[in-house]
Design a protein around this motif. Structure first.
Motif, mmCIF file in Angstrom:
data_model
loop_
_atom_site.group_PDB
_atom_site.id
_atom_site.type_symbol
_atom_site.label_atom_id
_atom_site.label_comp_id
_atom_site.label_asym_id
_atom_site.label_seq_id
_atom_site.Cartn_x
_atom_site.Cartn_y
_atom_site.Cartn_z
ATOM 1 N N PHE A 289 -0.694 -1.328 10.022
ATOM 2 C CA PHE A 289 0.025 -2.106 9.012
ATOM 3 C C PHE A 289 -0.956 -2.860 8.110
ATOM 4 O O PHE A 289 -0.811 -2.858 6.876
ATOM 5 C CB PHE A 289 0.972 -3.084 9.698
ATOM 6 C CG PHE A 289 1.734 -3.971 8.760
ATOM 7 C CD1 PHE A 289 2.879 -3.525 8.136
ATOM 8 C CD2 PHE A 289 1.297 -5.265 8.487
ATOM 9 C CE1 PHE A 289 3.583 -4.341 7.254
ATOM 10 C CE2 PHE A 289 1.986 -6.086 7.612
ATOM 11 C CZ PHE A 289 3.136 -5.625 6.993
ATOM 12 N N ALA A 290 -1.950 -3.501 8.711
ATOM 13 C CA ALA A 290 -2.916 -4.262 7.916
ATOM 14 C C ALA A 290 -3.683 -3.353 6.965
ATOM 15 O O ALA A 290 -3.915 -3.706 5.796
ATOM 16 C CB ALA A 290 -3.874 -5.004 8.844
ATOM 17 N N GLY A 295 -5.363 -3.195 2.910
ATOM 18 C CA GLY A 295 -6.485 -2.302 2.648
ATOM 19 C C GLY A 295 -6.659 -1.888 1.197
ATOM 20 O O GLY A 295 -7.786 -1.873 0.684
ATOM 21 N N PRO A 296 -5.577 -1.528 0.481
ATOM 22 C CA PRO A 296 -5.762 -1.109 -0.914
ATOM 23 C C PRO A 296 -6.405 -2.174 -1.794
ATOM 24 O O PRO A 296 -7.267 -1.858 -2.621
ATOM 25 C CB PRO A 296 -4.323 -0.806 -1.366
ATOM 26 C CG PRO A 296 -3.624 -0.401 -0.112
ATOM 27 C CD PRO A 296 -4.207 -1.259 0.959
ATOM 28 N N VAL A 297 -6.012 -3.433 -1.637
ATOM 29 C CA VAL A 297 -6.606 -4.508 -2.440
ATOM 30 C C VAL A 297 -8.081 -4.678 -2.094
ATOM 31 O O VAL A 297 -8.944 -4.773 -2.984
ATOM 32 C CB VAL A 297 -5.836 -5.824 -2.212
ATOM 33 C CG1 VAL A 297 -6.599 -7.002 -2.794
ATOM 34 C CG2 VAL A 297 -4.454 -5.739 -2.849
ATOM 35 N N ILE A 298 -8.387 -4.705 -0.805
ATOM 36 C CA ILE A 298 -9.779 -4.891 -0.387
ATOM 37 C C ILE A 298 -10.622 -3.693 -0.789
ATOM 38 O O ILE A 298 -11.727 -3.835 -1.328
ATOM 39 C CB ILE A 298 -9.826 -5.118 1.132
ATOM 40 C CG1 ILE A 298 -9.100 -6.414 1.488
ATOM 41 C CG2 ILE A 298 -11.260 -5.155 1.637
ATOM 42 C CD1 ILE A 298 -8.879 -6.618 2.974
ATOM 43 N N LEU A 616 6.406 -4.018 11.258
ATOM 44 C CA LEU A 616 5.090 -3.374 11.173
ATOM 45 C C LEU A 616 5.215 -1.913 10.762
ATOM 46 O O LEU A 616 4.389 -1.072 11.130
ATOM 47 C CB LEU A 616 4.341 -3.485 12.500
ATOM 48 C CG LEU A 616 4.070 -4.910 13.007
ATOM 49 C CD1 LEU A 616 3.382 -4.865 14.367
ATOM 50 C CD2 LEU A 616 3.212 -5.693 12.021
ATOM 51 N N LEU A 617 6.230 -1.606 9.981
ATOM 52 C CA LEU A 617 6.415 -0.243 9.480
ATOM 53 C C LEU A 617 5.491 0.006 8.292
ATOM 54 O O LEU A 617 5.126 -0.918 7.569
ATOM 55 C CB LEU A 617 7.860 -0.021 9.054
ATOM 56 C CG LEU A 617 8.929 -0.057 10.147
ATOM 57 C CD1 LEU A 617 10.313 0.064 9.516
ATOM 58 C CD2 LEU A 617 8.704 1.060 11.156
ATOM 59 N N THR A 618 5.151 1.278 8.081
ATOM 60 C CA THR A 618 4.413 1.687 6.884
ATOM 61 C C THR A 618 5.176 2.830 6.221
ATOM 62 O O THR A 618 5.939 3.546 6.896
ATOM 63 C CB THR A 618 2.989 2.148 7.235
ATOM 64 O OG1 THR A 618 3.056 3.340 8.051
ATOM 65 C CG2 THR A 618 2.221 1.068 7.972
ATOM 66 N N PRO A 619 4.989 3.037 4.932
ATOM 67 C CA PRO A 619 5.696 4.135 4.259
ATOM 68 C C PRO A 619 5.402 5.496 4.878
ATOM 69 O O PRO A 619 6.292 6.345 4.961
ATOM 70 C CB PRO A 619 5.169 4.042 2.818
ATOM 71 C CG PRO A 619 4.759 2.620 2.655
ATOM 72 C CD PRO A 619 4.234 2.204 3.978
#
Length: 725
Positions: A289-290, A295-298, A616-619
């Protein structure tokens, strides 16, 4: 072997029969060697650096660097000023100076992450390019190389098969060859790999060129594995995409990387930003999830200020093969491990070397379809982190290498500080405790030898301290909230995470869990650093990738010292001052709950419960990418075959054909000799195989003579069915 033995061996499949099998079912293409000279870290001629063929924009990266590092410097200076104001009431003692220095070191680290995240968020909102279209054609050939080491064959062969199908479906499959580069040392896994490879070749058929190479000696680990491939077959390929054993890349991502490399003759390495998938334990789901939300921003922030002088993470990236061969031959560091010997974190050094040669290294953070997996538990993460810690600390030995770009040195420093920060954080806590203890229990010396009118006594500006603490927490958590903001603005991401409400709740829960796990990781990483400072080397164990729990008592043994320290800190805090215990409460709670947190977050059932609750779901989990679903389906349909196929004549013909030539004089080992003796004593193949230890079986499987001796023995079934007398 004598003539009689040779004749019998030919009947079992060695010799000419094996050579014919090799021609019909070659496990590797014809050699196309490239020289890969060892590079010097102590000398470099700047005039040898190549010049760019194309003109590349540079202003955006320069502005981003100015903002990121200038902003970090300004924030650090402000934090240092405020901290000095906190401790300077009544004069600054030696311990307070130490506390100030440690605070500045730790604060600068989080300030850099903060300014980098701002740059990433701005770029993603206003400057990110659209996803590239699938190219119509490719001019050059690319090798897809997956180094493997004692992995579960069904999973990794299924993953590569799914990737082959996607690339073939793009119509550009003819531009790629696929390689399993095995460094496996477990004889059962070795045999399972070969059987899985045969099955894969039969399924794939004419769709793709798929190859398998087992390296008899895994010299220099993964870096040596790749070097062996490049020096023996690299001349056939303009580029190579390097994967990890847990990597997945969509066909679009792979062909887009190849097209990007063809369009940019000045690029040496192009890196993707992998997302974590297929994770189910609570600990792994937190990481998944993190990585998806923050992650994309970092990652975008790092990509923006790095520009074309970026870094390489060792996998899910495309490399210009001849440039890599010419400039990335790794030296052996002088001295003994852990800081000497072969270079562990080879990827950072390879990026620095190819940048030194004049090629570009950059990231495509918005190229979708690049995936990896993560450790399922805190203890598994600790085992992997131990290797990374040693590799990053090793970079102290290459930091001053001649000719490296300033950006490369910054990458090395960042990696080093990432691990040194843990002992620095621990020291900052300890120094703070000592200062409070001194202020509470030690009487001031009013009349010193210096004849001072007033004593120098540690005192703090409490209000200013609280303000600085709030600022520090805000800067620390800001990148997470930036990632959350971006996810809320993106409709697909927001829906894929269960909607805005569940996304916010999941983010807050992840923040709380990160705060509780942080002190445990602090102590673990501090222990790793001290371990290597005192000269201990780490091993090279395969990573445990499957979900599941570690035995509870193993968790207790691993974390009992952490719990004990948390209890001591709690008692000491209340004895010194209740306010101190309150200030350290996040650290204390995390340590006291270390066993429970490590155990519960590593349980598969707990993670699945959160999934059922929509947290804590992701696409990628809600709507699984076709590649991931296909790889998982193939893995379920192709379980690992257990046991040696001792009666499979065709398999052994192929195995013999794929082995290197007979051992040369001086290469016979004790394991080889013992294996030979046990073969001579055995009555059946099964008896011989069972009598050997794993190292002896591995020595036997790697030698044509010994395999032939094994096959001269009858299978147990034939012995049992033979007439008595």
């Amino acid at each position: 072997m004598d003539g009689v033995t040779l004749a019998k061996t030919a009947e079992t499949g060695a010799g000419p029969a094996a050579d014919a099998a090799a021609a019909d079912f070659a496990c590797m293409p014809a050699p196309a060697p490239l020289e890969m000279p060892t590079q010097s870290l102590s000398s470099f001629d700047p005039s040898s650096r190549r010049r760019d063929v194309l003109s590349h924009p540079w202003l955006g990266a320069a502005i981003a660097r100015l903002f990121v590092f200038g902003g970090c410097l300004a924030l650090t200076a402000y934090g240092a000023y405020e901290m000095y104001g906190v401790v300077s009431v009544g004069g600054v003692t030696l311990l307070e100076w130490v506390l100030l220095i440690l605070f500045v070191a730790n604060f600068s680290w989080i300030a850099l992450a903060f300014t980098s995240a701002i740059a990433g968020l701005f770029w993603l909102l206003f400057r990110a390019p659209p996803a590239p279209a699938t190219p119509a054609a490719l001019r050059e050939r690319t090798a897809i190389a997956m180094p493997i080491y004692n992995e579960a064959p069904a999973r990794i062969f299924s993953a590569l098969e799914a990737m082959i199908e996607e690339v073939d479906g793009s119509g550009l499959g003819g531009a790629f060859d696929w390689f399993f580069l095995s460094d496996t040392t477990d004889p059962d896994v070795f045999l399972a790999e070969e059987r899985a490879y045969v099955a894969l070749r039969e399924r794939v058929g004419a769709k793709a060129n798929v190859y398998y190479r087992h390296r008899p000696k895994n010299v220099n680990r993964k870096a040596g594995n790749i070097e062996d491939f490049v020096t023996r077959w690299g001349g056939r390929y303009a580029h190579m995409v390097v994967l990890d054993a847990d990597s997945l890349m969509t066909g679009h991502a792979i062909v887009s990387l190849a097209a990007a490399m063809e369009a940019d003759p000045d690029a040496g390495i192009i890196q993707t930003l992998p997302l974590i998938i297929n994770r189910n334990t609570l600990f792994a789901r937190l990481q998944q999830f993190a990585a998806r939300i923050y992650g994309p921003v970092i990652g975008a922030g790092v990509a923006v200020w790095m520009g074309r002088r970026g870094n390489y993470w060792g996998h899910n990236a495309i490399i210009r093969t001849r440039a890599f061969a010419a400039h990335c031959g790794l030296p052996t560091l002088p001295g003994r491990p852990p800081l000497g010997g072969h270079i562990l974190s080879h990827d950072f050094v390879e990026a620095a070397l190819i940048l030194r040669a004049g090629y570009g290294v950059y990231m495509l953070p918005t190229l979708a379809g690049s995936y990896e997996e993560s450790p399922p538990s805190l203890i598994d993460l600790s085992a992997r982190d131990r290797r990374w810690c040693q590799g990053n600390l090793q970079h102290l030995r290459v930091l001053s290498a001649k000719g490296f770009r300033l950006a490369s040195r910054q990458h090395f420093i960042t990696g080093i500080v990432a691990y040194v920060a843990s002992p620095l954080w621990m020291l900052q806590i300890l120094v703070g405790v000592v200062i409070v203890l001194q202020a509470t229990y030690v009487r001031p010396e009013y009349f010193t030898n210096d004849f001072m009118l007033f004593p120098t006594w540690p005192r703090f500006d409490a209000a200013r301290s609280l303000q600085l603490f709030a600022l520090t927490m805000a800067i620390l958590l800001a990148p997470k909230f930036m990632g959350l903001l971006l996810a809320l603005l993106q409709r697909r991401t927001r829906r894929g995470c269960g909607g805005a409400a569940r996304l916010v709740v999941s983010s807050l829960f992840e923040i709380v869990m990160s705060a509780l796990l942080a002190p445990i990781m602090m102590l673990i990483q501090a222990g790793h650093v001290l371990h290597f400072v005192f000269g201990f080397d780490t091993g090279w164990d395969p990573q445990r990738r499957d979900d599941g729990s570690i035995p509870f008592w193993a968790i207790v043994r691993r974390h009992r010292a952490h719990v004990a320290l948390g209890v001591v800190m709690l008692i000491a805090g209340f004895m010194i001052a209740p306010s101190l215990a309150a200030w350290m409460s996040p650290t204390i709670v995390g340590l006291i709950l270390a066993i429970f947190l490590s155990w519960s977050t590593g349980l598969l059932g707990v993670g699945l419960a959160f999934r059922r609750a929509g947290l804590l779901l992701t696409p990628e989990e809600q709507s699984k990418p076709p590649l991931v679903a296909r790889a998982n389906e193939l893995a379920r349909k192709s379980p690992d075959e257990e046991g040696a196929p001792l009666g499979d004549r065709r398999f052994w013909r192929l195995h013999l054909a794929w082995l290197p030539q007979d051992l040369k004089r001086g290469e016979i080992t004790a394991d080889w000799a013992i294996a030979k003796a046990k073969l001579d004593e055995a009555k059946t193949r099964e008896e011989a195989f069972a009598a050997m230890k794993p190292r002896e079986r591995m020595a036997m499987l790697g030698d044509r003579d010994l395999v032939a001796r094994l096959l001269l023995l009858p299978p147990a079934a034939e012995t049992a069915s033979a007439p008595a007398g």
